[in-house]
Each structure stands twice: as structure tokens, then as C-alpha cells.
Design an enzyme around this catalytic site. Structure first.
Site, short mmCIF file in Angstrom:
data_model
loop_
_atom_site.label_atom_id
_atom_site.label_comp_id
_atom_site.label_asym_id
_atom_site.label_seq_id
_atom_site.Cartn_x
_atom_site.Cartn_y
_atom_site.Cartn_z
N THR A 216 0.97 4.18 1.71
CA THR A 216 1.45 4.71 2.98
C THR A 216 2.47 3.76 3.62
O THR A 216 3.51 4.19 4.10
CB THR A 216 0.28 4.99 3.94
OG1 THR A 216 -0.68 5.80 3.26
CG2 THR A 216 0.73 5.69 5.19
N CYS A 217 2.18 2.47 3.61
CA CYS A 217 3.10 1.49 4.20
C CYS A 217 4.42 1.46 3.42
O CYS A 217 5.49 1.31 4.02
CB CYS A 217 2.47 0.11 4.23
SG CYS A 217 0.97 0.03 5.24
N SER A 218 4.34 1.63 2.11
CA SER A 218 5.54 1.63 1.28
C SER A 218 6.34 2.92 1.42
O SER A 218 7.46 3.00 0.92
CB SER A 218 5.18 1.38 -0.18
OG SER A 218 4.69 0.05 -0.33
N THR B 25 0.86 -1.18 0.00
CA THR B 25 0.00 0.00 0.00
C THR B 25 0.90 1.24 0.00
O THR B 25 2.05 1.19 0.46
CB THR B 25 -0.94 0.02 1.22
OG1 THR B 25 -0.17 0.08 2.41
CG2 THR B 25 -1.85 -1.20 1.23
N VAL C 141 7.87 1.96 5.78
CA VAL C 141 8.82 0.88 6.04
C VAL C 141 10.23 1.20 5.53
O VAL C 141 11.21 0.92 6.23
CB VAL C 141 8.29 -0.46 5.49
CG1 VAL C 141 9.34 -1.55 5.58
CG2 VAL C 141 7.04 -0.85 6.28
#
Length: 179
Positions: free
Chosen positions: A67-69, A65, A72
Site C-alpha cells: 500500500t505504501c509503495s 509495503t 508514495v
């Protein structure tokens, strides 16, 4: 009939999320160390039983996704800074299958020492009280966006994003001072 099934499915997802989630983890809580998760293969589980040292757990709603990408890679880049502060491991935990977790790690930094943990049934995340009903956006219950800092199996620091689609308190730079 289709709308009836759709409504029943939404109700089932909401019910499953509430049934799977314990009270939200807090400082002083113990990690659910006996709950199996995966990192290497679909048929190979492990637990955090016997975990030692200082560790950082980064819960994310979904691999790949946007935001997660964004979030992290901050932890991958800051890995050495975390190590300098005494962190033994960083675990990125997601309610995705191990194939997705491995593919995402490959895309973001295959040779990174950051562990990408597949909680494919949401059991670990649920035991932390960190599941939420994301069925409207991601199709199923998923992890809240959170960070835990632990010493062994004891939680020393917790932050949970009020809005899972944003990165504020769970940014690597915001967590570093707390380790």
C-alpha cells in the site's frame, strides 16, 4: 514458556505504543520540531526546528509495503503540482531505519526531491500521536497513514486513514486542494 514470552512481548508492544504516543495532532498543533530524525546516515540526525514555508508530511506504516509503495509514488509524480501551489517540501515519514528509507527512495525515485525521513525510534511519530500497534503485521509499532500540511511548524491540515491498509483521504490528488 514460549507462549508466555510471546504474550509478554505483545503486551510490551501495546504498552510501548500507548506510552510513546501523545494526543493525535490536529489543526493548529505545533510540530514536534526538537525530535531528531534521520535522512542521510544512521549517525546523522536533524530536527525540524526552524522549519519555514508550506510543507507536506506523509506518514506511512512501512517502507516497501504494498500500500505504501502505491501511495508514495503519487507524491513523487505530483511534486511539481505541489510546488506550483506553494509547497516547499514533501517529507515521507516512516518508522524504519535510515538504510531502509534510503533503499526505498532509491527504488521509487532516487532523483526525486521528496525527502524520505527515517523515524527509527518512532519518537517523532509518537509525538504527533500517530503511532499504532502494528506488531501483528509489521512486527512493531508503526506510523498511522496520515498527511499533514504545515505552514512553518503549525499544522494547517490533517487527514488520517481510518484503516492504515487503505489509501483514500491521503492520496496526493485528495491532498492537493488543501495546500
Amino acid at each position: 514458556m514460549a507462549s508466555l514470552l510471546s504474550g509478554a512481548t505483545k503486551t510490551a508492544h501495546s504498552l510501548a505504543t500507548s506510552l510513546l504516543s501523545a494526543a493525535e495532532v490536529k489543526v493548529g498543533s505545533t510540530l514536534p520540531v526538537k525530535v531528531p530524525v534521520k535522512e542521510e546516515a544512521a549517525d546523522k540526525t536533524f530536527t525540524f526546528e526552524g522549519i519555514k514555508g508550506k510543507n507536506v508530511f506523509v506518514g506511512v506504516p512501512g517502507a516497501f509495503t504494498g500500500t505504501c509503495s502505491q501511495q508514495v509514488p503519487e507524491y513523487i509524480k505530483a511534486y511539481e503540482k505541489f510546488k506550483e501551489k506553494g509547497v516547499d517540501n514533501i517529507y515521507v515519514v516512516m518508522v524504519n531505519d535510515v538504510f531502509v528509507a534510503k533503499a526505498w527512495k532509491e527504488q521509487l525515485g532516487a532523483d526525486s526531491p521528496v525527502h524520505f525521513i527515517a523515524d527509527d525510534q518512532g519518537a517523532f511519530t509518537g509525538a504527533l500521536g500517530m503511532l499504532f500497534d502494528a506488531s501483528g503485521f509489521l512486527g512493531a509499532p508503526r506510523s498511522k497513514r496520515y498527511v499533514l500540511v504545515t505552514e512553518g511548524d503549525t499544522v494547517d491540515y490533517v487527514t488520517v486513514e481510518p484503516e492504515p491498509g487503505q489509501i483514500t483521504t491521503t492520496r496526493a490528488e485528495k491532498v492537493l486542494p488543501w495546500v
